[in-house]
Design a protein around this motif. Structure first.
Motif, short mmCIF file in Angstrom:
data_model
loop_
_atom_site.label_atom_id
_atom_site.label_comp_id
_atom_site.label_asym_id
_atom_site.label_seq_id
_atom_site.Cartn_x
_atom_site.Cartn_y
_atom_site.Cartn_z
N MET A 145 2.69 6.59 -6.94
CA MET A 145 1.78 7.63 -7.41
C MET A 145 2.33 9.03 -7.11
SD MET A 145 -2.11 6.16 -6.96
CE MET A 145 -2.00 5.42 -5.34
N ARG A 146 2.91 9.19 -5.93
CA ARG A 146 3.53 10.50 -5.63
C ARG A 146 4.66 10.80 -6.61
NH1 ARG A 146 3.02 8.64 -0.17
NH2 ARG A 146 5.24 8.16 -0.05
N ARG A 147 5.46 9.81 -6.92
CA ARG A 147 6.56 10.01 -7.87
C ARG A 147 6.03 10.42 -9.24
NH1 ARG A 147 10.19 4.71 -6.08
NH2 ARG A 147 11.40 5.80 -4.47
N ALA A 148 4.96 9.79 -9.68
CA ALA A 148 4.39 10.13 -10.99
C ALA A 148 3.92 11.59 -10.99
CB ALA A 148 3.23 9.19 -11.32
N ILE A 149 3.23 12.00 -9.94
CA ILE A 149 2.74 13.38 -9.86
C ILE A 149 3.91 14.37 -9.83
CG2 ILE A 149 1.55 15.04 -8.37
CD1 ILE A 149 -0.34 12.72 -7.58
N GLU A 150 4.95 14.03 -9.08
CA GLU A 150 6.11 14.93 -8.97
C GLU A 150 6.86 15.05 -10.29
OE1 GLU A 150 8.08 13.02 -5.76
OE2 GLU A 150 6.93 14.06 -4.21
N ASP A 166 -0.13 11.64 1.96
CA ASP A 166 1.15 12.34 1.82
C ASP A 166 1.48 12.75 0.39
OD1 ASP A 166 1.56 12.01 4.57
OD2 ASP A 166 2.51 10.06 4.27
N PHE A 167 0.50 13.24 -0.34
CA PHE A 167 0.74 13.68 -1.70
C PHE A 167 1.27 15.11 -1.72
CE2 PHE A 167 -1.68 9.95 -2.59
CZ PHE A 167 -1.16 9.51 -3.81
N PRO A 168 2.02 15.48 -2.76
CA PRO A 168 2.62 16.82 -2.82
C PRO A 168 1.62 17.91 -3.19
CG PRO A 168 3.19 15.58 -4.79
CD PRO A 168 2.48 14.62 -3.88
N VAL A 169 0.41 17.51 -3.56
CA VAL A 169 -0.66 18.46 -3.87
C VAL A 169 -1.92 18.00 -3.17
CG1 VAL A 169 0.32 19.02 -6.14
CG2 VAL A 169 -1.38 17.20 -5.95
N GLU A 170 -2.96 18.80 -3.18
CA GLU A 170 -4.26 18.38 -2.67
C GLU A 170 -4.65 17.08 -3.37
OE1 GLU A 170 -8.06 18.83 -0.69
OE2 GLU A 170 -6.33 20.16 -0.54
N ALA A 171 -5.06 16.07 -2.59
CA ALA A 171 -5.38 14.76 -3.17
C ALA A 171 -6.71 14.28 -2.63
CB ALA A 171 -4.28 13.76 -2.86
N ARG A 172 -7.50 13.68 -3.51
CA ARG A 172 -8.83 13.23 -3.14
C ARG A 172 -9.01 11.78 -3.59
NH1 ARG A 172 -13.31 17.62 -4.18
NH2 ARG A 172 -11.75 18.67 -2.89
N PRO A 173 -9.23 10.85 -2.67
CA PRO A 173 -9.45 9.46 -3.08
C PRO A 173 -10.83 9.29 -3.70
CG PRO A 173 -9.69 9.67 -0.70
CD PRO A 173 -9.24 11.00 -1.20
N ILE A 174 -10.89 8.52 -4.77
CA ILE A 174 -12.15 8.24 -5.46
C ILE A 174 -12.29 6.72 -5.56
CG2 ILE A 174 -13.53 8.61 -7.53
CD1 ILE A 174 -12.82 11.23 -6.15
N ILE A 175 -13.21 6.16 -4.80
CA ILE A 175 -13.40 4.71 -4.82
C ILE A 175 -13.90 4.28 -6.20
CG2 ILE A 175 -14.72 2.80 -3.83
CD1 ILE A 175 -14.79 4.39 -1.20
N LYS A 176 -13.22 3.28 -6.76
CA LYS A 176 -13.51 2.79 -8.13
C LYS A 176 -13.46 3.94 -9.13
CE LYS A 176 -16.20 -1.20 -6.61
NZ LYS A 176 -17.48 -1.95 -6.69
N GLY A 177 -12.53 4.85 -8.90
CA GLY A 177 -12.41 6.03 -9.74
C GLY A 177 -12.04 5.73 -11.17
N LEU A 215 0.83 -1.20 0.00
CA LEU A 215 0.00 0.00 0.00
C LEU A 215 0.86 1.25 0.00
CD1 LEU A 215 -2.64 1.57 0.20
CD2 LEU A 215 -2.57 1.23 2.68
N ASN A 216 1.84 1.30 0.89
CA ASN A 216 2.71 2.48 0.94
C ASN A 216 3.56 2.61 -0.32
OD1 ASN A 216 1.90 3.47 3.48
ND2 ASN A 216 3.18 1.96 4.53
N ALA A 217 3.97 1.48 -0.89
CA ALA A 217 4.74 1.52 -2.14
C ALA A 217 3.87 2.05 -3.28
CB ALA A 217 5.30 0.14 -2.47
N SER A 218 2.60 1.68 -3.28
CA SER A 218 1.68 2.20 -4.31
C SER A 218 1.53 3.71 -4.18
CB SER A 218 0.32 1.52 -4.19
OG SER A 218 0.42 0.13 -4.42
N MET A 219 1.38 4.18 -2.93
CA MET A 219 1.30 5.61 -2.70
C MET A 219 2.59 6.31 -3.16
SD MET A 219 -1.63 6.44 -1.16
CE MET A 219 -2.64 5.14 -1.89
#
Length: 211
Positions: free
Chosen positions: A97-102, A120-131, A90-94
């Motif tokens: 994703m943070r690396r991709a955004i950066e 812990d994202f570098p910008v405002e982040a919003r989880p979307i279930i089944k997004g 889970l933390n590795a997935s986060m």
């Protein structure tokens, strides 16, 4: 249903650059976890765009090229096997994703994250279930991450023949598990996942000795 409602909602809140983000490869026994971040022009029509899991490989490949061509910006990143083992999947997935955004050249002011956690994202982040089945931005990211990871699995197959990585993409198929018990793991296998999947058949000392 895939539509622009989520993006429209955050734009109405005052955000201006919306990024979709998703990962691929949380469940496999081998290989990194990949993630992509995509900024699409609002309202763009990309025919066939959908959650990557609902698409055949040929359609994903076509959409992969079209998304890269039409996106305002995109980036793909990953977290290595040793990072998955150190901080959990889970933390590795986060992290991926943070690396991709950066890595985006166009800095988003909000990121829509597939799932129920955005940490812990570098910008405002919003989880979307089944997004990935709701937001075009997240769906586009899911396709880039999936295609990049599948192509990495083809490379793993060339380096480590006999495990069927080109077919199973590292997932615990019967063929893959049989190969593990016959040949032992490779450096791209996730040790903690093997223990959970193979159970008593996994002997850490014996199975790793050839590597």
């Amino acid at each position: 249903m895939l539509n622009w409602d989520i993006e429209s909602g955050v734009l109405k809140e005052g955000f201006t650059v919306v990024c979709g983000c998703d990962e691929a490869g949380r469940g496999p026994l081998a290989g990194p976890v990949f993630a992509a971040a995509v900024v699409l022009p609002y309202g763009i029509d990309i025919e066939g765009l959908n959650d990557s899991k609902r698409l055949p490989a040929k359609q994903r490949d076509r959409l992969y090229d079209e998304i890269k061509e039409k996106a305002v910006d995109y980036a793909v990143a990953h977290a290595e096997v040793y990072e998955i083992e150190a901080i959990n999947i889970l933390n590795a997935s986060m992290l991926a994703m943070r690396r991709a955004i950066e890595q985006l050249k166009t800095t988003p002011d909000i990121a829509l994250i597939d799932g129920n956690i955005a940490r812990d994202f570098p910008v405002e982040a919003r989880p979307i279930i089944k997004g990935d089945g709701k937001s075009p931005s997240i769906a586009a990211a899911s396709i880039l991450a999936k295609v990049e990871r599948d192509r990495f699995c083809l490379e793993m197959d060339a380096f480590y023949p006999g495990y069927g990585f080109a077919r199973n993409k590292g997932y615990p198929t019967k063929e893959h598990k049989a190969a593990l018990l016959k040949y032992g793991p490779t450096p791209v296998h996730r040790a903690s996942f093997l223990k959970k999947t193979l159970g008593e058949a996994f002997n850490e000392q014996d199975i790793w000795q050839s590597w």
